[in-house]
Enzyme design. Structure first.
Site, PDB file in Angstrom:
ATOM      1  CG  HIS A   7      -1.778  -5.274  -4.661  1.00 35.18           C
ATOM      2  ND1 HIS A   7      -0.833  -4.971  -5.311  1.00 35.18           N
ATOM      3  CD2 HIS A   7      -1.383  -5.198  -3.265  1.00 35.18           C
ATOM      4  CE1 HIS A   7       0.456  -4.741  -4.657  1.00 35.18           C
ATOM      5  NE2 HIS A   7       0.112  -4.643  -3.261  1.00 35.18           N
TER       6      HIS A   7
ATOM      7  CE  LYS B  91      -2.206  -1.333  -4.737  1.00 37.66           C
ATOM      8  NZ  LYS B  91      -2.356  -0.472  -3.397  1.00 37.66           N
TER       9      LYS B  91
END
Length: 244
Positions: free
Chosen positions: A137, A141
């Protein structure tokens, strides 16, 4: 279907609002709510919102208890699209589902739901195979591993109930037989990649889902809202919706 969007000023909330304004899947925006909203059209409190048929929450996991109190009081179905909930917050979600329809999924992608089904099937067909989950990600995040990676691990544990989940591995940490490993990568502006590797030693199966645009999660959230709008009280998820 009139949609109340909680967290409407965040990236995903804005996507849901845009889709609702376009009439996606018969949706229309009933109200936009965000505790940090600075637009006159955005309410800062749920209690000030206009009447709606369903709530979609893309705010923050810590807001879920207040959101569910409101949803139960108004008898509104709720789509919980946030992740990173504490055990206490999860308990509140499960309790609310006794009174209203609640759609709760770590990932709002229909494609990821299909991936879960495929992974569960493969794990059952190769009961002795090593399984590793690698999730990637963007560098902003907050939670690791991702909620989706944990959801994939739970799908595997449905056919391997005794399997232990190991998040990360370092030093002299030999792989335990039967464990499910999860590795988290954070870099750049990656929307989300989830890859499951299943190896018997003589062959490896790789199952992968890659998100190219965050819009897909907003699409999934509205699809979930349409799915539960007329449902009885209960806890629903993507597997419920796709019939998996």
């Amino acid at each position: 279907m009139r949609v109340l969007v909680n967290g409407a000023c965040g990236h995903m909330g804005r996507e849901v609002m845009r889709l609702a304004e376009s009439g996606y899947m018969g949706a229309s925006p009933a109200a936009a709510v965000d505790a940090y909203g600075d637009d006159v059209s955005v309410h800062t409190h749920l209690e000030d919102a206009e009447q709606a048929d369903v709530i979609i929450d893309f705010s923050h996991h810590s807001a879920v208890c207040a959101l569910l109190d409101y949803a139960v009081d108004k008898h509104l179905p709720a789509v919980i699209a946030t992740t990173g909930h504490t055990e206490e917050e999860k308990a509140r979600i499960y309790a609310a589902a006794d009174q209203i329809p609640v759609f709760y999924s770590a990932n709002m992608s229909v494609g990821v739901a299909v991936l879960c089904s495929l992974v569960r099937q493969a794990a059952a067909l190769f009961p002795d195979a090593d399984i590793e989950i690698v999730e990637t990600h963007h560098n902003r995040k907050l939670d690791a591993p991702s909620g989706t990676a944990l959801m994939l691990a739970q799908a595997i544990r449905q056919v391997r109930p005794d399997a232990a989940v190991t998040c990360g591995r370092s030093g002299q940490a030999r792989r335990a037989p039967g464990e499910i490993g999860i590795q988290s990568v954070r870099l750049g502006n990656v929307v989300g990649i989830h890859e499951v590797l299943i190896s018997t030693g003589t062959q490896t199966i790789t199952l992968k889902h890659e998100a190219h645009d965050r819009k897909l999660f907003a699409e999934g959230a509205i699809a979930a809202a349409a799915y539960i709008e007329k449902k009885p009280a209960g806890l629903y998820d993507m597997q419920s919706m796709i019939g998996g």
